[in-house]
Design an enzyme around this catalytic site. Structure first.
Site, PDB file in Angstrom:
ATOM      1  N   LYS A  54      10.452  -1.712 -24.970  1.00  9.32           N
ATOM      2  CA  LYS A  54       9.618  -2.882 -24.884  1.00  9.32           C
ATOM      3  C   LYS A  54      10.148  -3.819 -23.499  1.00  9.32           C
ATOM      4  CE  LYS A  54      10.765  -6.611 -27.549  1.00  9.32           C
ATOM      5  NZ  LYS A  54      10.824  -7.977 -26.895  1.00  9.32           N
ATOM      6  N   ASN A  55      11.465  -4.023 -23.410  1.00  9.13           N
ATOM      7  CA  ASN A  55      11.986  -4.882 -22.438  1.00  9.13           C
ATOM      8  C   ASN A  55      12.056  -4.374 -21.335  1.00  9.13           C
ATOM      9  OD1 ASN A  55      12.133  -6.607 -24.877  1.00  9.13           O
ATOM     10  ND2 ASN A  55      14.468  -6.303 -25.078  1.00  9.13           N
ATOM     11  N   ARG A  85       7.926 -15.573 -24.378  1.00 14.55           N
ATOM     12  CA  ARG A  85       8.749 -16.133 -23.423  1.00 14.55           C
ATOM     13  C   ARG A  85       8.802 -15.411 -22.088  1.00 14.55           C
ATOM     14  NH1 ARG A  85      13.286 -18.944 -22.273  1.00 14.55           N
ATOM     15  NH2 ARG A  85      14.813 -17.688 -21.070  1.00 14.55           N
ATOM     16  N   CYS A 107      12.261 -20.765 -29.096  1.00 15.18           N
ATOM     17  CA  CYS A 107      11.716 -19.942 -30.374  1.00 15.18           C
ATOM     18  C   CYS A 107      12.994 -20.154 -31.377  1.00 15.18           C
ATOM     19  CB  CYS A 107      11.658 -18.374 -29.843  1.00 15.18           C
ATOM     20  SG  CYS A 107      13.126 -17.574 -29.553  1.00 15.18           S
ATOM     21  N   ARG A 112      16.555 -21.546 -25.338  1.00 16.90           N
ATOM     22  CA  ARG A 112      16.024 -20.435 -24.293  1.00 16.90           C
ATOM     23  C   ARG A 112      15.575 -21.003 -22.984  1.00 16.90           C
ATOM     24  NH1 ARG A 112      13.365 -15.287 -27.302  1.00 16.90           N
ATOM     25  NH2 ARG A 112      14.351 -14.290 -25.368  1.00 16.90           N
ATOM     26  N   ASP A 165      20.641  -8.006 -29.649  1.00 14.45           N
ATOM     27  CA  ASP A 165      19.436  -7.548 -30.292  1.00 14.45           C
ATOM     28  C   ASP A 165      19.610  -6.473 -31.489  1.00 14.45           C
ATOM     29  OD1 ASP A 165      17.267  -7.371 -27.409  1.00 14.45           O
ATOM     30  OD2 ASP A 165      18.126  -9.039 -28.514  1.00 14.45           O
ATOM     31  N   ILE A 205      25.587 -14.731 -27.486  1.00 18.61           N
ATOM     32  CA  ILE A 205      24.351 -14.905 -26.452  1.00 18.61           C
ATOM     33  C   ILE A 205      23.452 -16.017 -26.788  1.00 18.61           C
ATOM     34  CG2 ILE A 205      22.607 -13.701 -25.387  1.00 18.61           C
ATOM     35  CD1 ILE A 205      25.229 -12.287 -24.641  1.00 18.61           C
TER      36      ILE A 205
END
Ligand code: EPZ
Length: 423
Positions: free
Chosen positions: A22-23, A92, A116, A121, A305, A327
Site C-alpha cells: 500500500k505504502n 493523509r 488522525c 501528523r 506499523d 514515531i
C-alpha cells in the site's frame, strides 16, 4: 458499517501470499501526475486508500482503469492543481500530490491533512522543503497554497526522516533544473520503489554515499510500467498472527530482508523461522514467548506499523514486555481494547508495559486505526469464543482480502453488516 465475527482458538496453518505494498502503491500512483503519458502499474492492492487515490487522480484529470490489481493511468485533458477537502480528509497521503503539482504548474492548493487517530501528523517538513525549493506556502482556512515563480535546486536537510516529506520533495525535485540534495531522508523500502519508478520515467535520482538523495532535474518525464514491491507490513502482520496463534504458516511473495528486525525479535522471543529468498516460514511453537523490549524507529528499525500486532503477541508472553512507540504520539489505541480481552497492559506516554497472560478472552471490540485494527483481529484469532471487531473500514484501508486470506489459513472469520445482514 461492516464488522468481523471471529471464532478464535484455531492455529493458523498453510501459506499466505502477500499483496503489493500500500505504502509504495500510493506514492507511485501519485507520481504519474508528473507525466502526461500513459503509465501501467501492476500488483496494486485493492484497498480503500488505493481507491481514494484513484479518485483523486480522476478528480485532477487522469483517466483510470483498474482491474486484476493493474492500474492504467492515462492523460485526459489539462490537469487541475487543487484538491477538495472531501478527498484529502479521507487519507493523509493525498497531501503528496503537492510535490508533483508544484513541479509542473508552480502552484498547488491543497487542504491541510487533518490529524488522525494516531496523531496530529503535521506537514511542516514538507512545507519547509518546498520553501527551500523557492516556493511560498500560505495556509488559510485549512488550505495551504504553495506557489513559486521559479523553483530552484537546493540542499535540504529534513529535521526528521519523514516518509511522506521524502516522497513529496523527491517527486517535486525531479523536474527542477540543477542538482537537489535531500539529506536525513526516510530509507523505507517503499521509497526505493518510488525512486525506481521515477527513474524508469526518465528521472535522474541517485543515492549518495551517506544515503542522501541526489536529484538532477530533467525537463519532462515519460510514461512507464512498474510492478509494486511486496507489502512488508502485511508480511509482518501475517507472520505475527501465525506466531500468536501458535500456528505454522509460510508467508510467500515477500521480501524478507525488509523485515530483518522483526525476524530477529521473533527468534529472540522463541520462534523458529525459515527465511527464504521470497518467503518466511513461521514454525509452530508451543514454548514460552520471551518478553522483549522493542522501540519503533525509522527503517530499518522496528516498524511503527507493526507495533500494534507485535503488542498482541506480547500479551501472551511469559513475563513483562515493553513497547516504546517513538514515531507517533498516540498509537496505543488498541491497548485498552486488548485489555478488554483480558490482556494486562499499562501505558504511560510512549511506553507500554505488557504483562503476559495465559490466554485472551473473546469480546466485542472496536478498531480505531488500521494497524490497531489488525492487532484486534489477531487477538480475536487467539481468544477462544466469538470476538466481534467493529469499524472494519479502518482495516480495509490496508489489508487486501483479509478475511479470505485468514480463512485460507484455517481461521473462522466472517464479515457482516448488522444494518443489512441477517445475524
Ligand atoms: C508513512 O506515513 C506511512 N503512510 C505510515 O503508514 C507510517 O506509519 C509512517 O510513514 C512512518 O513509517 C504511508 O506511507 C501512506 P511520517 P507518513 O511523515 O509519511 C512526524 C500505515 O499504517 N512528521 O514518516 O505520514 C509525524 O507526525 C500508515 O500504513 C512531522 O512532524 O509518516 C510522525 O510523528 C500509518 N512533520 C512522524 O513524523 C512532518 O512534516 C513520522 O511521520 C511530517 C511528519
Amino acid at each position: 458499517m461492516d464488522r468481523f465475527l471471529i471464532e478464535g482458538g484455531k492455529k493458523l496453518h498453510g501459506t499466505v501470499h502477500v499483496s503489493g505494498s500500500k505504502n509504495a502503491a500510493l506514492p507511485i500512483l501519485v507520481a504519474t501526475l508528473l507525466t502526461d503519458e500513459p503509465c501501467v502499474i501492476h500488483r496494486v492492492p485493492n484497498l480503500r486508500d488505493v481507491r481514494t487515490t484513484l479518485k483523486i487522480l480522476e478528480y485532477l484529470g487522469k483517466k483510470i482503469t483498474y482491474q486484476n490489481n493493474t492500474v492504467t493511468i492515462e492523460p485526459n485533458g489539462k490537469l487541475k492543481n487543487d484538491l477538495p477537502y472531501e478527498l484529502v480528509k479521507q487519507m493523509r497521503a493525498s497531501f503528496w500530490v503537492a510535490g508533483p503539482l508544484l513541479a509542473r504548474f508552480k502552484q498547488a492548493e491543497i487542504p491541510l491533512p487533518g490529524g488522525c487517530a494516531i496523531g496530529v501528523r503535521p506537514v511542516d517538513i514538507h512545507l519547509k522543503g518546498f520553501e527551500k525549493l523557492g516556493a511560498t506556502c500560505e495556509t488559510k482556512a485549512g488550505n495551504v497554497l504553495i506557489k513559486a515563480d521559479k523553483l530552484n535546486a537546493a540542499k535540504i536537510v529534513l529535521r526528521f526522516p519523514s516518509v511522506g516529506a521524502t516522497q513529496n520533495l523527491l517527486m517535486c525535485a525531479c523536474l527542477i533544473a540543477g542538482e537537489t540534495i535531500l539529506e536525513n531522508v526516510a530509507k523505507e523500502p517503499e521509497i526505493d520503489d518510488v525512486i525506481a519508478f521515477l527513474n524508469d520515467m526518465g528521472a535522474d535520482i541517485r543515492v549518495g554515499d551517506k544515503g542522501q538523495l541526489i536529484i538532477t532535474g530533467v525537463k519532462t518525464l515519460h510514461g512507464a510500467e512498474h510492478t509494486v514491491v511486496a507489502d512488508r507490513i502485511e508480511t509482518g502482520s501475517y507472520a505475527l498472527a501465525a506466531a500468536a496463534t501458535r500456528g505454522d504458516v509460510t508467508v510467500s511473495g515477500c521480501v524478507p530482508e525488509h523485515n530483518a528486525i522483526l525476524w530477529e525479535d521473533l527468534q529472540e522471543a522463541g520462534f523458529t523461522l525459515d527465511i527464504g529468498p521470497d518467503s518466511v516460514h513461521v514454525h509452530a511453537y508451543d514454548g514460552e514467548i520471551k518478553p522483549l523490549r522493542v522501540r519503533t524507529a525509522p527503517y530499518p528499525g522496528f516498524a511503527t506499523d507493526l507495533q500494534a500486532p507485535w503488542m498482541t503477541l506480547m500479551t501472551l508472553c511469559n513475563g513483562t514486555a515493553e513497547v516504546d512507540e517513538d514515531i507517533f504520539e498516540n498509537r496505543f489505541m488498541h491497548a485498552p481494547e486488548l485489555v478488554r480481552m483480558g490482556a494486562q497492559i499499562s501505558t504511560e506516554k510512549s511506553l507500554a508495559r505488557v504483562t503476559g497472560v495465559k490466554e485472551l478472552s473473546a469480546a466485542h471490540v472496536q478498531a480505531s486505526d488500521l494497524r490497531g485494527g489488525f492487532a484486534l483481529v489477531m487477538a480475536g484469532l487467539c481468544a477462544k469464543g466469538q470476538t466481534e471487531v467493529e469499524r472494519v473500514y479502518h482495516i480495509d484501508r490496508g489489508y487486501e482480502k483479509l478475511e479470505e486470506k485468514l480463512t485460507a489459513l484455517g481461521a473462522n472469520i466472517r464479515r457482516y453488516n448488522p444494518d443489512k445482514d441477517e445475524f
